[in-house]
Design a protein around this motif. Structure first.
Motif, PDB file in Angstrom:
ATOM      1  N   GLN A   1       0.551  -1.103   0.055  1.00  0.00           N
ATOM      2  CA  GLN A   1      -0.320  -0.279  -0.078  1.00  0.00           C
ATOM      3  C   GLN A   1       0.747   1.253  -0.277  1.00  0.00           C
ATOM      4  OE1 GLN A   1      -2.062   0.781   4.155  1.00  0.00           O
ATOM      5  NE2 GLN A   1      -2.840  -1.435   3.717  1.00  0.00           N
ATOM      6  N   SER A   2       1.922   0.840   0.596  1.00  0.00           N
ATOM      7  CA  SER A   2       2.776   2.466   0.780  1.00  0.00           C
ATOM      8  C   SER A   2       3.071   3.158  -0.971  1.00  0.00           C
ATOM      9  CB  SER A   2       4.836   1.917   0.650  1.00  0.00           C
ATOM     10  OG  SER A   2       5.025   0.696   0.366  1.00  0.00           O
TER      11      SER A   2
ATOM     12  N   ALA B   1      -3.826  -4.730  -6.158  1.00  0.00           N
ATOM     13  CA  ALA B   1      -3.532  -3.344  -5.000  1.00  0.00           C
ATOM     14  C   ALA B   1      -3.946  -3.265  -3.679  1.00  0.00           C
ATOM     15  CB  ALA B   1      -4.371  -1.691  -5.634  1.00  0.00           C
ATOM     16  N   GLU B   2      -3.216  -3.171  -2.891  1.00  0.00           N
ATOM     17  CA  GLU B   2      -4.022  -2.853  -1.790  1.00  0.00           C
ATOM     18  C   GLU B   2      -4.061  -1.559  -0.739  1.00  0.00           C
ATOM     19  OE1 GLU B   2      -2.260  -5.459   1.238  1.00  0.00           O
ATOM     20  OE2 GLU B   2       0.079  -5.215   0.715  1.00  0.00           O
ATOM     21  N   GLY B   3      -4.694  -1.141  -0.275  1.00  0.00           N
ATOM     22  CA  GLY B   3      -4.748  -0.119   0.238  1.00  0.00           C
ATOM     23  C   GLY B   3      -5.603   1.579  -0.597  1.00  0.00           C
ATOM     24  N   VAL B   4      -5.939   0.709  -1.752  1.00  0.00           N
ATOM     25  CA  VAL B   4      -7.127   1.697  -1.873  1.00  0.00           C
ATOM     26  C   VAL B   4      -8.475   3.095  -1.306  1.00  0.00           C
ATOM     27  CG1 VAL B   4      -8.402   1.721  -3.970  1.00  0.00           C
ATOM     28  CG2 VAL B   4      -6.258   0.287  -4.285  1.00  0.00           C
ATOM     29  N   GLU B   5      -7.467   3.489  -1.326  1.00  0.00           N
ATOM     30  CA  GLU B   5      -8.662   4.872  -0.636  1.00  0.00           C
ATOM     31  C   GLU B   5      -9.128   5.007  -1.558  1.00  0.00           C
ATOM     32  OE1 GLU B   5      -5.819   6.303   2.779  1.00  0.00           O
ATOM     33  OE2 GLU B   5      -6.091   4.523   3.279  1.00  0.00           O
TER      34      GLU B   5
ATOM     35  N   TYR C   1      -8.727   4.444  -7.564  1.00  0.00           N
ATOM     36  CA  TYR C   1      -8.896   3.106  -8.000  1.00  0.00           C
ATOM     37  C   TYR C   1      -9.493   2.963 -10.005  1.00  0.00           C
ATOM     38  CZ  TYR C   1     -12.757  -0.494  -9.502  1.00  0.00           C
ATOM     39  OH  TYR C   1     -13.274  -1.489  -9.509  1.00  0.00           O
ATOM     40  N   ARG C   2      -9.521   4.230  -9.997  1.00  0.00           N
ATOM     41  CA  ARG C   2      -9.588   4.891 -11.836  1.00  0.00           C
ATOM     42  C   ARG C   2      -8.373   4.407 -12.083  1.00  0.00           C
ATOM     43  NH1 ARG C   2     -14.033   8.266 -10.270  1.00  0.00           N
ATOM     44  NH2 ARG C   2     -12.363  10.178  -9.892  1.00  0.00           N
TER      45      ARG C   2
ATOM     46  N   TYR D   1     -11.995   2.568   0.165  1.00  0.00           N
ATOM     47  CA  TYR D   1     -12.498   2.459  -0.504  1.00  0.00           C
ATOM     48  C   TYR D   1     -13.690   1.521  -1.080  1.00  0.00           C
ATOM     49  CZ  TYR D   1     -14.057   4.055  -5.294  1.00  0.00           C
ATOM     50  OH  TYR D   1     -15.432   4.349  -6.309  1.00  0.00           O
ATOM     51  N   THR D   2     -12.874   1.183  -0.972  1.00  0.00           N
ATOM     52  CA  THR D   2     -13.906  -0.587  -1.984  1.00  0.00           C
ATOM     53  C   THR D   2     -14.741  -1.604  -0.624  1.00  0.00           C
ATOM     54  OG1 THR D   2     -11.919  -2.083  -2.751  1.00  0.00           O
ATOM     55  CG2 THR D   2     -13.297  -0.621  -4.681  1.00  0.00           C
TER      56      THR D   2
END
Ligand code: C2E
Ligand code: MG
Ligand code: MG
Ligand code: MG
Length: 278
Positions: free
Chosen positions: A204-205, A236-240, A245-246, A260-261
């Motif tokens: 996620q970094s 992808a981890e840590g998508v906020e 996302y896009r 986010y998800t």
């Protein structure tokens, strides 16, 4: 100092082991008792397939709720559990609980998904890991392909030859393997090719500031290409944020995991996100 985490979907306090008034020995005693006292539970965070928008997996994340109602973050207690060897019985509990829960979801008629379990470096280096995984599958009746093990890149790199051998045996069992925190563990491309894995999880970094940070954007694009070249799925981890996302979906990232998800939730809450098949 315990601080309220208002962003979480349940109210609790997180505790910092190093400055919470208990000394090290007291923490060790509390941790030893936690398993017997049933103070651990698993939350599950959905993984969303970009193409279909569906939940196609869930990661089991360990939670410790102490008798006095404190929630202690795994980032706090797992290092201590590893240090004193307690991660072995705790990890075994996690494996069994995640497999049992996933089997129960399937038995209740929900669309089957793999459940992902984090495996510590300490578990990976023990020669009974394959046996423990086999036992968990046998005892719960879960089919092997519905279990994924997440192993960090740095754990895999600590003894490359042993890792290769263990991964091969796990893959023979039929379980899936993901490399967790990918990009933080210094594996060479040569090693990557020899690890029998299905999935890379981009740490996620690298997702932070992906829409503005050229460096991170470039790294993420490169990892997506690398994964696809090797025939691997990339998460992808840590998508906020919707922008993150896009950005990731436009660049061909297969799966998205992040606040986010979907945040980590209880098993009952997770299963409502899977439509029944019958
Ligand atoms: P991890 O396996 O890389 O798990 C991802 C962590 O990121 C989780 O933290 C998750 O709640 C958090 N996360 C998910 N989405 C977002 C987001 O959008 N933004 C941010 N800022 N964070 C997000 P968690 O649950 O606190 O776990 C931390 C770490 O503790 C895990 O990192 C894993 O290394 C370890 N861990 C958790 N459960 C277990 C377990 O059962 N066994 C072992 N050995 N380690 C575990
Ligand atoms: Mg993980
Ligand atoms: Mg990770
Ligand atoms: Mg991590």
């Amino acid at each position: 100092r315990a601080k309220a985490l208002g962003r979480n979907n349940y109210r609790h306090f997180t505790v910092n082991l190093s400055n919470d008034g208990y000394d090290r020995l007291e923490w060790i005693t509390r941790l030893r008792n936690a398993l017997a006292n049933g103070e651990f539970m698993l939350h599950y965070q959905p993984k969303i397939e970009v193409l279909s928008g569906r939940v196609t997996g869930a990661e089991a994340l360990l939670r410790w709720r102490t008798a006095d109602g404190q929630m202690i973050s795994p980032a706090e207690f797992i290092p201590l559990a590893e240090e004193i060897g307690l991660i072995v019985p705790i990890g075994e509990w996690v494996l069994n609980e995640a497999c049992r829960t996933n089997r129960a979801w399937q038995a209740a008629g929900y669309r089957p998904i793999p459940v992902s379990v984090n495996i510590s470096a300490i578990q990976l280096e023990r020669d009974d890991l394959v046996h423990k995984v086999t036992q968990a599958l046998n005892e719960t009746g879960l089919t092997a392909r519905f279990l994924e093990l997440e192993i960090t890149e740095s754990a895999l790199m600590s003894d490359v030859n042993q890792s290769i051998a263990t991964l091969n045996r796990l893959r023979e069992l039929g379980v899936q393997i993901a490399i967790d925190d990918f990009g933080t563990g210094y594996s060479s491309l040569g090693h990557l090719k020899r690890f029998a894995v299905n999935t890379l999880k981009i740490d996620q970094s690298f997702i932070r500031n992906i829409t503005t940070d050229r460096g991170n954007a470039g790294i993420v694009q490169a990892v997506i290409s690398l994964a696809h070249t090797l025939g691997l799925t990339v998460v992808a981890e840590g998508v906020e944020t919707p922008d993150e996302y896009r950005h990731l979906s436009a660049r061909g990232c297969d799966l998205i995991q992040g606040y986010y998800t979907g945040r980590p939730v209880t098993a009952d809450q997770l299963v409502t996100q899977l439509r029944p098949v019958r």
